[in-house]
Design a protein around this motif. Structure first.
Motif, mmCIF file in Angstrom:
data_model
loop_
_atom_site.group_PDB
_atom_site.id
_atom_site.type_symbol
_atom_site.label_atom_id
_atom_site.label_comp_id
_atom_site.label_asym_id
_atom_site.label_seq_id
_atom_site.Cartn_x
_atom_site.Cartn_y
_atom_site.Cartn_z
ATOM 1 N N VAL A 1 0.875 -1.170 0.000
ATOM 2 C CA VAL A 1 0.000 0.000 0.000
ATOM 3 C C VAL A 1 0.914 1.221 0.000
ATOM 4 C CG1 VAL A 1 -1.830 1.251 1.190
ATOM 5 C CG2 VAL A 1 -1.791 -1.253 1.260
ATOM 6 N N THR A 2 0.752 2.070 -1.029
ATOM 7 C CA THR A 2 1.685 3.165 -1.255
ATOM 8 C C THR A 2 0.942 4.462 -1.516
ATOM 9 O OG1 THR A 2 3.130 1.520 -2.292
ATOM 10 C CG2 THR A 2 3.722 3.813 -2.608
ATOM 11 N N ILE A 3 1.524 5.574 -1.065
ATOM 12 C CA ILE A 3 0.995 6.908 -1.310
ATOM 13 C C ILE A 3 1.830 7.556 -2.418
ATOM 14 C CG2 ILE A 3 0.492 9.183 -0.313
ATOM 15 C CD1 ILE A 3 -1.024 6.995 1.131
ATOM 16 N N TYR A 4 1.145 8.159 -3.401
ATOM 17 C CA TYR A 4 1.800 8.853 -4.514
ATOM 18 C C TYR A 4 1.305 10.289 -4.591
ATOM 19 C CZ TYR A 4 3.004 4.180 -6.140
ATOM 20 O OH TYR A 4 3.496 2.902 -6.224
ATOM 21 N N ASP A 5 2.143 11.189 -5.124
ATOM 22 C CA ASP A 5 1.668 12.543 -5.387
ATOM 23 C C ASP A 5 1.063 12.593 -6.785
ATOM 24 O OD1 ASP A 5 3.818 12.771 -7.198
ATOM 25 O OD2 ASP A 5 4.939 14.177 -5.948
ATOM 26 N N VAL A 6 0.601 13.772 -7.208
ATOM 27 C CA VAL A 6 -0.098 13.880 -8.496
ATOM 28 C C VAL A 6 0.823 13.636 -9.687
ATOM 29 C CG1 VAL A 6 -1.945 15.369 -7.674
ATOM 30 C CG2 VAL A 6 0.154 16.392 -8.550
ATOM 31 N N THR A 7 2.139 13.716 -9.503
ATOM 32 C CA THR A 7 3.072 13.449 -10.599
ATOM 33 C C THR A 7 3.428 11.972 -10.692
ATOM 34 O OG1 THR A 7 5.078 13.806 -9.290
ATOM 35 C CG2 THR A 7 4.089 15.742 -10.345
ATOM 36 N N GLY A 8 2.915 11.161 -9.742
ATOM 37 C CA GLY A 8 3.215 9.733 -9.740
ATOM 38 C C GLY A 8 4.440 9.360 -8.927
ATOM 39 N N ARG A 9 5.026 10.332 -8.239
ATOM 40 C CA ARG A 9 6.200 10.072 -7.407
ATOM 41 C C ARG A 9 5.775 9.410 -6.103
ATOM 42 N NH1 ARG A 9 9.290 14.098 -3.869
ATOM 43 N NH2 ARG A 9 7.311 15.155 -4.162
ATOM 44 N N ARG A 10 6.481 8.349 -5.724
ATOM 45 C CA ARG A 10 6.163 7.653 -4.481
ATOM 46 C C ARG A 10 6.519 8.542 -3.301
ATOM 47 N NH1 ARG A 10 8.694 2.579 -1.433
ATOM 48 N NH2 ARG A 10 9.760 4.261 -0.441
ATOM 49 N N ILE A 11 5.555 8.715 -2.396
ATOM 50 C CA ILE A 11 5.732 9.558 -1.222
ATOM 51 C C ILE A 11 5.962 8.723 0.027
ATOM 52 C CG2 ILE A 11 4.568 11.250 0.279
ATOM 53 C CD1 ILE A 11 5.398 12.341 -2.477
ATOM 54 N N ARG A 12 5.146 7.665 0.182
ATOM 55 C CA ARG A 12 5.213 6.880 1.414
ATOM 56 C C ARG A 12 4.763 5.453 1.152
ATOM 57 N NH1 ARG A 12 3.947 8.090 7.109
ATOM 58 N NH2 ARG A 12 4.418 6.151 8.179
ATOM 59 N N ALA A 13 5.520 4.510 1.679
ATOM 60 C CA ALA A 13 5.108 3.105 1.669
ATOM 61 C C ALA A 13 4.417 2.841 3.005
ATOM 62 C CB ALA A 13 6.311 2.197 1.498
ATOM 63 N N LEU A 14 3.100 2.669 2.968
ATOM 64 C CA LEU A 14 2.359 2.389 4.200
ATOM 65 C C LEU A 14 2.531 0.946 4.638
ATOM 66 C CD1 LEU A 14 -1.078 4.213 3.880
ATOM 67 C CD2 LEU A 14 0.920 4.872 5.207
ATOM 68 N N ALA A 15 2.615 0.046 3.675
ATOM 69 C CA ALA A 15 2.772 -1.377 4.010
ATOM 70 C C ALA A 15 3.385 -2.116 2.837
ATOM 71 C CB ALA A 15 1.420 -1.991 4.357
ATOM 72 N N ASP A 16 4.176 -3.093 3.166
ATOM 73 C CA ASP A 16 4.739 -4.022 2.180
ATOM 74 C C ASP A 16 5.037 -5.300 2.941
ATOM 75 O OD1 ASP A 16 5.953 -5.418 0.191
ATOM 76 O OD2 ASP A 16 7.575 -3.993 -0.153
ATOM 77 N N ARG A 17 3.979 -6.068 3.160
ATOM 78 C CA ARG A 17 4.115 -7.267 3.987
ATOM 79 C C ARG A 17 2.989 -8.257 3.683
ATOM 80 N NH1 ARG A 17 2.010 -3.374 7.930
ATOM 81 N NH2 ARG A 17 0.098 -4.177 8.814
ATOM 82 N N VAL A 18 3.046 -9.371 4.330
ATOM 83 C CA VAL A 18 2.020 -10.398 4.187
ATOM 84 C C VAL A 18 0.869 -10.082 5.149
ATOM 85 C CG1 VAL A 18 1.495 -12.845 4.480
ATOM 86 C CG2 VAL A 18 3.675 -12.140 3.459
ATOM 87 N N PHE A 19 -0.324 -10.074 4.600
ATOM 88 C CA PHE A 19 -1.539 -9.882 5.388
ATOM 89 C C PHE A 19 -2.351 -11.157 5.345
ATOM 90 C CE2 PHE A 19 -0.438 -5.531 4.394
ATOM 91 C CZ PHE A 19 -0.802 -4.833 5.530
ATOM 92 N N GLN A 20 -2.979 -11.475 6.447
ATOM 93 C CA GLN A 20 -3.902 -12.603 6.505
ATOM 94 C C GLN A 20 -5.180 -12.219 5.759
ATOM 95 O OE1 GLN A 20 -3.187 -15.600 7.944
ATOM 96 N NE2 GLN A 20 -1.144 -14.755 8.263
ATOM 97 N N ALA A 21 -5.921 -13.191 5.301
ATOM 98 C CA ALA A 21 -7.203 -12.925 4.650
ATOM 99 C C ALA A 21 -8.104 -12.176 5.622
ATOM 100 C CB ALA A 21 -7.854 -14.242 4.226
#
Length: 87
Positions: A27-47
């Motif tokens: 789950v990632t946040i981007y600005d209007v130019t498409g530049r990555r601002i923040r990675a909120l999550a990058d992991r395994v989630f249970q169903a």
């Protein structure tokens, strides 16, 4: 995916999303130019349903400028908009 407080006047926004089967989700946040601002999550989630919180800061912990940002999840095709109005 749903974004609570999609107009951030103060505080934080919540990002709610569902996972149909256990697996890695980004789950990632981007600005209007498409530049990555923040990675909120990058992991395994249970169903099931999950909630993340974005405090309006970038990966370095600096508050972002006022403007429009987008939340994108690797398990859903569409991005959601967040408007930051925090001073």
């Amino acid at each position: 995916m749903k974004v609570g407080n999609s107009v951030m006047r103060q505080g934080a926004s919540t990002v709610r999303f569902g996972v149909s089967q256990t697996g890695r989700v980004q789950v990632t946040i981007y600005d209007v130019t498409g530049r990555r601002i923040r990675a909120l999550a990058d992991r395994v989630f249970q169903a099931g349903e999950h909630t993340l919180v974005w405090d309006g800061s970038d990966d370095q912990g600096t508050k972002v400028a006022r403007g429009v940002y987008f939340v994108k999840s690797s398990n859903e095709p569409d991005a959601r908009r967040v408007v930051v109005l925090n001073p």
